[in-house]
Design a protein around this motif. Structure first.
Motif, PDB file in Angstrom:
ATOM      1  N   MET A  48       0.828  -1.205   0.000  1.00  0.00           N
ATOM      2  CA  MET A  48       0.000   0.000   0.000  1.00  0.00           C
ATOM      3  C   MET A  48       0.864   1.257   0.000  1.00  0.00           C
ATOM      4  O   MET A  48       0.473   2.282  -0.569  1.00  0.00           O
ATOM      5  CB  MET A  48      -0.940   0.002   1.201  1.00  0.00           C
ATOM      6  CG  MET A  48      -2.181  -0.835   1.001  1.00  0.00           C
ATOM      7  SD  MET A  48      -3.175  -0.329  -0.441  1.00  0.00           S
ATOM      8  CE  MET A  48      -3.666   1.326   0.036  1.00  0.00           C
ATOM      9  N   PHE A  52       0.400   4.375  -2.548  1.00  0.00           N
ATOM     10  CA  PHE A  52       0.325   5.774  -2.132  1.00  0.00           C
ATOM     11  C   PHE A  52       1.441   6.593  -2.764  1.00  0.00           C
ATOM     12  O   PHE A  52       1.215   7.736  -3.206  1.00  0.00           O
ATOM     13  CB  PHE A  52       0.404   5.877  -0.607  1.00  0.00           C
ATOM     14  CG  PHE A  52      -0.916   5.721   0.077  1.00  0.00           C
ATOM     15  CD1 PHE A  52      -1.598   6.818   0.563  1.00  0.00           C
ATOM     16  CD2 PHE A  52      -1.497   4.476   0.238  1.00  0.00           C
ATOM     17  CE1 PHE A  52      -2.824   6.683   1.190  1.00  0.00           C
ATOM     18  CE2 PHE A  52      -2.710   4.320   0.855  1.00  0.00           C
ATOM     19  CZ  PHE A  52      -3.386   5.433   1.337  1.00  0.00           C
ATOM     20  N   HIS A 185      -5.892   5.142  -3.563  1.00  0.00           N
ATOM     21  CA  HIS A 185      -5.338   6.246  -2.779  1.00  0.00           C
ATOM     22  C   HIS A 185      -6.449   7.081  -2.142  1.00  0.00           C
ATOM     23  O   HIS A 185      -6.333   7.499  -0.984  1.00  0.00           O
ATOM     24  CB  HIS A 185      -4.484   7.127  -3.694  1.00  0.00           C
ATOM     25  CG  HIS A 185      -3.702   8.182  -2.981  1.00  0.00           C
ATOM     26  ND1 HIS A 185      -2.332   8.257  -3.050  1.00  0.00           N
ATOM     27  CD2 HIS A 185      -4.087   9.206  -2.182  1.00  0.00           C
ATOM     28  CE1 HIS A 185      -1.915   9.277  -2.317  1.00  0.00           C
ATOM     29  NE2 HIS A 185      -2.960   9.879  -1.792  1.00  0.00           N
ATOM     30  N   THR A 186      -7.513   7.318  -2.882  1.00  0.00           N
ATOM     31  CA  THR A 186      -8.601   8.177  -2.396  1.00  0.00           C
ATOM     32  C   THR A 186      -9.737   7.382  -1.761  1.00  0.00           C
ATOM     33  O   THR A 186     -10.751   7.975  -1.381  1.00  0.00           O
ATOM     34  CB  THR A 186      -9.160   9.015  -3.554  1.00  0.00           C
ATOM     35  OG1 THR A 186      -9.616   8.142  -4.615  1.00  0.00           O
ATOM     36  CG2 THR A 186      -8.087   9.950  -4.115  1.00  0.00           C
ATOM     37  N   ALA A 187      -9.579   6.049  -1.631  1.00  0.00           N
ATOM     38  CA  ALA A 187     -10.603   5.189  -1.010  1.00  0.00           C
ATOM     39  C   ALA A 187     -11.962   5.355  -1.666  1.00  0.00           C
ATOM     40  O   ALA A 187     -12.996   5.366  -0.995  1.00  0.00           O
ATOM     41  CB  ALA A 187     -10.701   5.471   0.491  1.00  0.00           C
ATOM     42  N   LYS A 195     -11.925   2.577   3.238  1.00  0.00           N
ATOM     43  CA  LYS A 195     -11.733   3.829   3.971  1.00  0.00           C
ATOM     44  C   LYS A 195     -11.009   3.581   5.296  1.00  0.00           C
ATOM     45  O   LYS A 195     -10.134   4.355   5.701  1.00  0.00           O
ATOM     46  CB  LYS A 195     -13.085   4.511   4.214  1.00  0.00           C
ATOM     47  CG  LYS A 195     -13.731   5.081   2.957  1.00  0.00           C
ATOM     48  CD  LYS A 195     -15.057   5.727   3.270  1.00  0.00           C
ATOM     49  CE  LYS A 195     -15.621   6.462   2.054  1.00  0.00           C
ATOM     50  NZ  LYS A 195     -15.848   5.592   0.897  1.00  0.00           N
ATOM     51  N   VAL A 198      -7.331   2.929   4.499  1.00  0.00           N
ATOM     52  CA  VAL A 198      -6.606   4.161   4.181  1.00  0.00           C
ATOM     53  C   VAL A 198      -6.331   4.959   5.453  1.00  0.00           C
ATOM     54  O   VAL A 198      -5.246   5.535   5.620  1.00  0.00           O
ATOM     55  CB  VAL A 198      -7.399   4.999   3.162  1.00  0.00           C
ATOM     56  CG1 VAL A 198      -6.793   6.394   3.012  1.00  0.00           C
ATOM     57  CG2 VAL A 198      -7.415   4.308   1.803  1.00  0.00           C
ATOM     58  N   CYS A 199      -7.292   4.995   6.376  1.00  0.00           N
ATOM     59  CA  CYS A 199      -7.047   5.652   7.669  1.00  0.00           C
ATOM     60  C   CYS A 199      -5.912   4.972   8.414  1.00  0.00           C
ATOM     61  O   CYS A 199      -5.036   5.636   9.001  1.00  0.00           O
ATOM     62  CB  CYS A 199      -8.322   5.640   8.517  1.00  0.00           C
ATOM     63  SG  CYS A 199      -9.622   6.735   7.936  1.00  0.00           S
TER      64      CYS A 199
END
Length: 243
Positions: A48, A52, A185-187, A195, A198-199
């Motif tokens: 990941m 990113f 990257h932007t979920a 989400k 990504v958090c």
């Protein structure tokens, strides 16, 4: 011992040697624990982190991103291939509201012609150097080689300059890979689980930053100590820190 047993034993030894790198040993000193956290977080999240990092290059360094993707996978840079204007367009005749309306109309026309459905708008951007607006929308099929439709149109007249859509033959593997990276990257896919991931990645990046600075600071301290007190004293200090 048979040859097959010897090979199995050697593989087991390699696994035993590399397995500690994936875990955190909390029984050591502060530097050791910090180093293990830095190394383990980097190993567990490297895939990941790559997503990113490279999608970030795509967002901010287009001059590096496009040639690299084109060389590795092929990349159709249709909007970027539009010729630049002699002078940048600072005040287009179409404002943002008018541009959105024109973009919607062009997308609807393209959807009826090519047989796909526009689900939601994702991005409206203005390129002053080429004097065009770009409207990007999520479209069906949701999962596929190309899951977004895009129209590029003149910022003064609203005339269509370029377009891509699901199943467009102009698409290349680099476009699809880049789109997937950007959506990860932007979920914007896979709902709440993505989400949450990504958090968690944001937390992991913070941990890597803090532990990386701590490791650098301790190594810098050891190097300065070595210059002052000699190589043997510096090596002894580094060995004490690493325990």
């Amino acid at each position: 011992m048979s040859l097959s047993h010897a090979r199995v034993a050697s593989v087991d030894k390699i696994c035993d040697a590399t397995r500690p790198a994936w875990w955190i040993k909390f029984g050591g000193g502060a530097y050791r624990v910090n180093f293990d956290i830095h190394r383990a977080f980097g190993l567990w999240t490297w895939a990941m982190l790559l997503v990113f990092a490279w999608s970030g290059v795509g967002f901010n360094l287009d001059a590096v991103y496009r040639p690299t993707m084109k060389a590795l996978f092929g990349f159709a840079d249709l909007p970027a291939a539009l010729p630049p204007r002699a002078e940048t367009l600072e005040a287009p005749l179409l404002d943002w509201r008018a541009a959105r309306a024109v973009g919607r109309r062009l997308l609807d026309e393209r959807a009826r012609r090519e047989g796909f459905a526009v689900e939601s708008e994702a991005l409206l951007s203005f390129d002053r150097s080429r004097g065009v607006y770009t409207l990007v929308a999520r479209s069906s099929p949701e999962i596929g080689a190309n899951t977004r439709a895009m129209v590029v149109f003149d910022a003064d007249s609203g005339a269509l300059r370029a377009a891509t859509w699901p199943g467009d033959s102009a698409e290349r593997a680099g476009n699809s890979i880049g789109r997937w990276f950007a959506r990860l990257h932007t979920a914007s896919i896979f709902g709440l689980p993505m989400k949450i991931l990504v958090c968690a990645m944001g937390f992991a990046i913070c941990v890597l930053s803090v532990t990386g600075i701590y490791i650098w600071w301790k190594k810098r301290k050891a190097r300065r100590f070595r210059k002052t007190h000699g190589a043997s004293a510096g090596a002894a200090l580094e060995a004490t820190i690493a325990e």
